[in-house]
Design an enzyme around this catalytic site. Structure first.
Site, PDB file in Angstrom:
ATOM      1  N   HIS A 215      -1.345   9.843   3.936  1.00  0.00           N
ATOM      2  CA  HIS A 215      -2.424   9.004   4.432  1.00  0.00           C
ATOM      3  C   HIS A 215      -3.791   9.546   3.995  1.00  0.00           C
ATOM      4  O   HIS A 215      -4.497   8.915   3.217  1.00  0.00           O
ATOM      5  CB  HIS A 215      -2.348   8.907   5.959  1.00  0.00           C
TER       6      HIS A 215
ATOM      7  N   HIS B  88      -7.373   8.128   1.284  1.00  0.00           N
ATOM      8  CA  HIS B  88      -8.782   8.338   1.646  1.00  0.00           C
ATOM      9  C   HIS B  88      -9.499   9.304   0.698  1.00  0.00           C
ATOM     10  O   HIS B  88     -10.524   8.971   0.105  1.00  0.00           O
ATOM     11  CB  HIS B  88      -8.883   8.883   3.075  1.00  0.00           C
TER      12      HIS B  88
ATOM     13  N   HIS C 111      -2.392   2.274   0.992  1.00  0.00           N
ATOM     14  CA  HIS C 111      -2.987   2.645   2.280  1.00  0.00           C
ATOM     15  C   HIS C 111      -2.417   1.805   3.414  1.00  0.00           C
ATOM     16  O   HIS C 111      -2.094   2.336   4.485  1.00  0.00           O
ATOM     17  CB  HIS C 111      -4.504   2.485   2.239  1.00  0.00           C
TER      18      HIS C 111
ATOM     19  N   ASN D 120      -0.559   3.258   6.875  1.00  0.00           N
ATOM     20  CA  ASN D 120      -1.501   3.276   7.990  1.00  0.00           C
ATOM     21  C   ASN D 120      -1.120   2.339   9.136  1.00  0.00           C
ATOM     22  O   ASN D 120      -1.047   2.757  10.285  1.00  0.00           O
ATOM     23  CB  ASN D 120      -2.913   2.923   7.512  1.00  0.00           C
TER      24      ASN D 120
ATOM     25  N   ILE E 242     -10.169   1.956   7.585  1.00  0.00           N
ATOM     26  CA  ILE E 242      -9.852   2.602   8.856  1.00  0.00           C
ATOM     27  C   ILE E 242      -9.047   3.857   8.563  1.00  0.00           C
ATOM     28  O   ILE E 242      -8.409   3.943   7.516  1.00  0.00           O
ATOM     29  CB  ILE E 242      -9.075   1.672   9.815  1.00  0.00           C
TER      30      ILE E 242
END
Length: 846
Positions: free
Chosen positions: A502, A507, A694, A698, A846
């Protein structure tokens, strides 16, 4: 009669004057859409606009001619929930030769910043020019300069209209800055820095953290530079505020819009009030650190309202800003409800099932770690696994080990090698962690059956391990021990999922691409236009993560068994990261879950078995993205030379390799940016990471990980051995031992609250296949994008068909959770906020 004649003459004269003005000048009308934030007024006439020509050059500046100023006025408001949208109008005349607008300057003399959503200009017989703005415009007394926005028309550098060429160059130069000074919230400057702001040595040496990035020992992707002052006790570390502050610096274009920010804060506060505050109250009164039953954990989700004890209030006041504290107190007085996690909705015991354990490796929140085993027994850096062929052959449905290996039916979930060097440090901090290897057998119905778990600890002699092998059982003591072993595997997988799959693989690795795009690709560049929706809000979310999640004492250090070495561990695994292997087909080939297929020109692979939900749906999405990227790029690039001669693309790619991912800059696996094929592959991979990859790791977190017995984030006890005092305790009540092995109550609820926040879609989310109206003025691009949307709709139908096929058991699993994490959700529903378990946002928001 005479008076009437005089009036007619005057009217005729005025019409003549108007005709002369019209012949010599062009009327430009415009609409500017602003989102008004709560407690702040709209700019009204305190904001003005000037328009740049894309045709006519001002010889004194070398830039396009600039119109007179026009002030925003006649604002019309429209309220939606807590947000107010105001549409302002302008009207101005320009010389006839002014031609088509290419950009505009907006000046904010208001005392507040405002969020400019979009603008449209109408000129020359209803010709409409669109501007997709979606950025904050700060008061000019702070910025000392006007804000520039270019139209949605795209140009390669060599094709830029001469009137816009200098604007293009000067805008990019200003965005790069000079690399000095502390950034203020209104600064639009993009630069790089190391991860040197996670520790807080000023508070305590226990809060010191290594600098990530810029060294062989701790390589890392770069982050956006903020220029904060250095720590008073460690000159290599940047200082950080002691309280939780959501107002962290990112350039205005990257900041969450007012609606998104409001919902993020609201979701976070509601999760805290629902899960955390009651536990804080309870601990003050009872001091109990463990759950007494599985039912007690389930009851966490049915709570509605709790008052906050005064002692807890006092602690909160010191931890958060005044505004955030008010939000928490307000939320505590409301009725808040969260859904029951899907893992226990249909069957509250399904999570214990071995088939569900295997199912989650193919269709859960971490579906890209499992791989086909190439050599038995598994071998690592510190030696060979102790799992023997005789341990598992009786569980291979009649096959011997050689036959199963030959048919590619033995799989491994490996959390061994990377953890072993860290376990001594980890296990000094009150947690009990092993490094694990889990072997699974691919059955005829494509379900994975776990056949052995090996849990290892470092031995007293260097390079010697202490390992225990656990085998599946359905009754008695061995079955209870097997459940404990699975829990330790799940804890390993939870940390890997959160820190690597993740955080690191989506990110962190995307942020340097964003910075390089803003610094090197003009907003007029077609590739900037292509990528922009896939970058929205990621830098802001990452900045918040550095302040709350991955910092020293942050949520991940409190909830994961890896504790204070969490992000250091992600640095270790960044050493293995390769951008080219983030392409889904390459990843599947590497993990031996697909075979090369020369007959498939888009993906080039065929799955090893059809019922791999992440792989099957993922390849569909990958193919659609690649087709769209190819179609888009082919409009602007006609051959390889047009790519290699694009100076902005070449600088962009060089900066990504050598600066943004500078610790990997010398690797030979980077694509050579000299061909159209390589550009398409790189862009497809980047869009895949920011959107579908993602989404896959997530948005299923609440469904699976919010029920701690299914995916504990840490274990507080080792598995007892016969003859030990703990073994007698375990035999008396295996379930109680299991519950006592889970994290303490407060850490458990903190983890649940985190999954609740991370799993929520916002109401204004922009999904894959969606763009704002008028996002491009190129008709061919618009047509290709419509085709992309239609492709995604067809994929949705295929996913629904797969989920309805009873022969595809991995689409649901024993817990009956349909696989929808890669369902694009292209429906036109206005608001799809909440925990939906489906939908692929275009970016990491997010």
């Amino acid at each position: 009669m005479g008076t009437h004649g005089s009036c007619s003459s005057l009217q005729a004269y005025m019409r003549a004057i108007q005709s002369k003005i019209t012949n010599q000048q062009t009327l430009i009308k415009g609409n500017f859409v602003i989102l008004q934030t709560q407690g702040k007024s709209g700019p009204e006439k305190s904001a003005s606009v000037q328009i740049y020509s894309s045709n006519a050059i001002d010889p004194s500046t070398g830039k396009g001619k600039l119109s007179q100023k026009a002030h925003l006025k006649h604002g019309k408001s429209k309220k939606n929930d807590d947000m107010k949208t105001i549409t302002y109008k302008i009207k101005l005349y320009t010389e006839r030769e002014f031609g088509i607008p290419g950009a505009f300057l907006i000046t904010n003399h208001h005392k507040h910043e405002f969020f400019l959503e979009s603008a449209t200009l109408e000129v020359l017989d209803n010709h409409i020019i669109h501007f997709d703005c979606r950025s904050w415009v700060y008061p000019v007394q702070n910025t000392k300069s006007d804000r520039l926005f270019f139209s949605n028309t795209s140009y390669l550098p060599k094709q830029t209209p001469s009137a816009l060429l200098e604007l293009r160059k000067s805008e990019l130069k200003s965005l790069r800055g000079d690399g000095t000074g502390e950034r203020k919230e209104w600064d639009r400057i993009y630069d790089y820095d190391y991860y040197n702001n996670l520790g807080r040595p000023d508070k305590d040496q226990k809060h010191s953290r290594p600098i990530l990035g810029g060294s062989e020992s701790h390589p890392y992707p770069r982050r956006g530079r903020t220029g904060l002052p250095i720590s008073s006790t460690d000159p290599s570390t940047k200082s950080r505020p002691e309280i939780i502050n959501l107002d962290t610096y990112v350039p205005p274009d990257e900041r969450l819009g007012p609606k998104k920010l409001s919902e993020f804060i609201s979701n976070s506060v509601q999760a805290a009030v629902h899960f955390l505050i009651p536990e804080a109250n309870s601990l003050l009164k009872q001091g109990s650190s463990s759950f007494k039953s599985f039912e007690e954990i389930s009851n966490l989700f049915s709570r509605k309202r709790y008052q906050i004890e005064e002692t807890v209030k006092d602690k909160l006041k010191k931890m958060v800003t005044d505004e955030l504290f008010k939000d928490i107190i307000h939320a505590s007085k409301q009725s808040i409800k969260f859904p029951l996690p899907q893992i226990i909705t249909e069957d509250d015991l399904a999570w214990r099932d071995d088939e569900e354990f295997g199912h989650q490796m193919l269709a859960g929140v971490n579906p890209a770690r499992i791989r086909c085993l190439q050599r038995f027994p598994p071998e690592g850096k510190n030696g060979i696994s102790k799992i023997k062929a005789s341990d598992i052959e009786h569980n291979l449905n009649g096959l011997d080990l050689t036959g199963a290996m030959r048919q590619w039916r033995i799989f491994i979930l490996d959390h061994h090698d990377y953890l072993m060097p860290f376990l001594d440090r980890i296990n000094k901090n009150g947690v009990c962690a092993y490094a694990s290897r889990t072997l699974l057998f691919l059955q005829d119905d494509a379900t994975l059956k776990p056949v052995a778990i090996e849990l290892s600890l470092p031995g007293s002699i260097k390079d010697r391990e202490i390992s225990r092998v656990f085998l599946p059982a359905t009754q008695g003591t061995q079955a209870a021990l097997w459940q404990l072993a699975k829990a330790h595997v799940a804890a390993n997988d939870s940390a890997y999922h959160q820190l690597i799959s993740h955080w690191l693989h989506t990110h962190a690795v995307v942020e340097p691409f964003i910075i390089a795009t803003r610094r090197q690709l003009s907003v007029m560049h077609p590739i900037h236009r292509l990528l922009d929706p896939h970058f929205k809000h990621t830098m802001h979310i990452n900045a918040l993560a550095r302040s709350i999640l991955i910092n020293s004492g942050g949520i991940l250090e409190k909830t994961l068994f890896t504790g204070e070495i969490s992000v250091e561990l992600s640095s270790e695994l960044y050493k293995e990261w390769r951008f080219d292997e983030q392409a889904l087909p390459a990843d599947l080939l590497k993990r031996r879950l697909a075979l090369k297929d020369p007959d498939n020109p888009i993906t080039g692979v065929q799955l090893l078995f059809e019922d791999y939900p992440y792989g099957a749906d993922g390849l569909e999405i990958w193919g659609a993205i690649k087709t769209w990227v190819r179609d888009f790029c082919s409009i602007f690039y006609k051959d390889d030379d047009s790519v290699s001669s694009d100076i902005e693309i070449q600088e962009w790619w060089s900066e990504i390799k050598n600066v943004g991912h500078g610790d990997k800059g010398n690797e030979t696996w980077w694509y050579e940016m000299t061909t159209l094929t390589n550009l398409i592959e790189a862009l497809t991979t980047l869009i895949w990471i920011a959107s579908a990859l993602h989404a896959s790791v997530n948005f299923g977190q609440y469904a699976y990980a919010s029920y701690p017995p299914n995916r504990p984030m840490l274990c507080r006890r080792f598995i007892p051995r016969e003859g030990e005092k703990e073994f007698a305790e375990f035999l008396r009540d295996p379930d109680k031992y299991y519950l006592n092995m889970l994290p303490e109550r407060f850490e458990t609820t903190l983890g649940i609250a985190l999954t609740a926040v991370l799993s929520q879609h916002s109401s204004d989310e922009m999904y894959l296949g969606q763009r704002p109206s008028g996002w491009t003025d190129n008709k061919e691009v618009g047509q290709k994008f419509e085709k992309f949307k239609e492709d995604l709709k067809e994929i949705e139908k295929k996913i629904s068909t797969r989920n309805a096929n009873p022969n595809l058991k991995n689409r649901w699993g024993p817990a009956k959770i349909p696989y929808k994490l890669l369902h694009p959700d292209t429906s036109n529903v206005e608001s799809k906020a909440g925990i939906t378990n489906k939908g692929i946002p275009s970016s990491i928001t997010i």
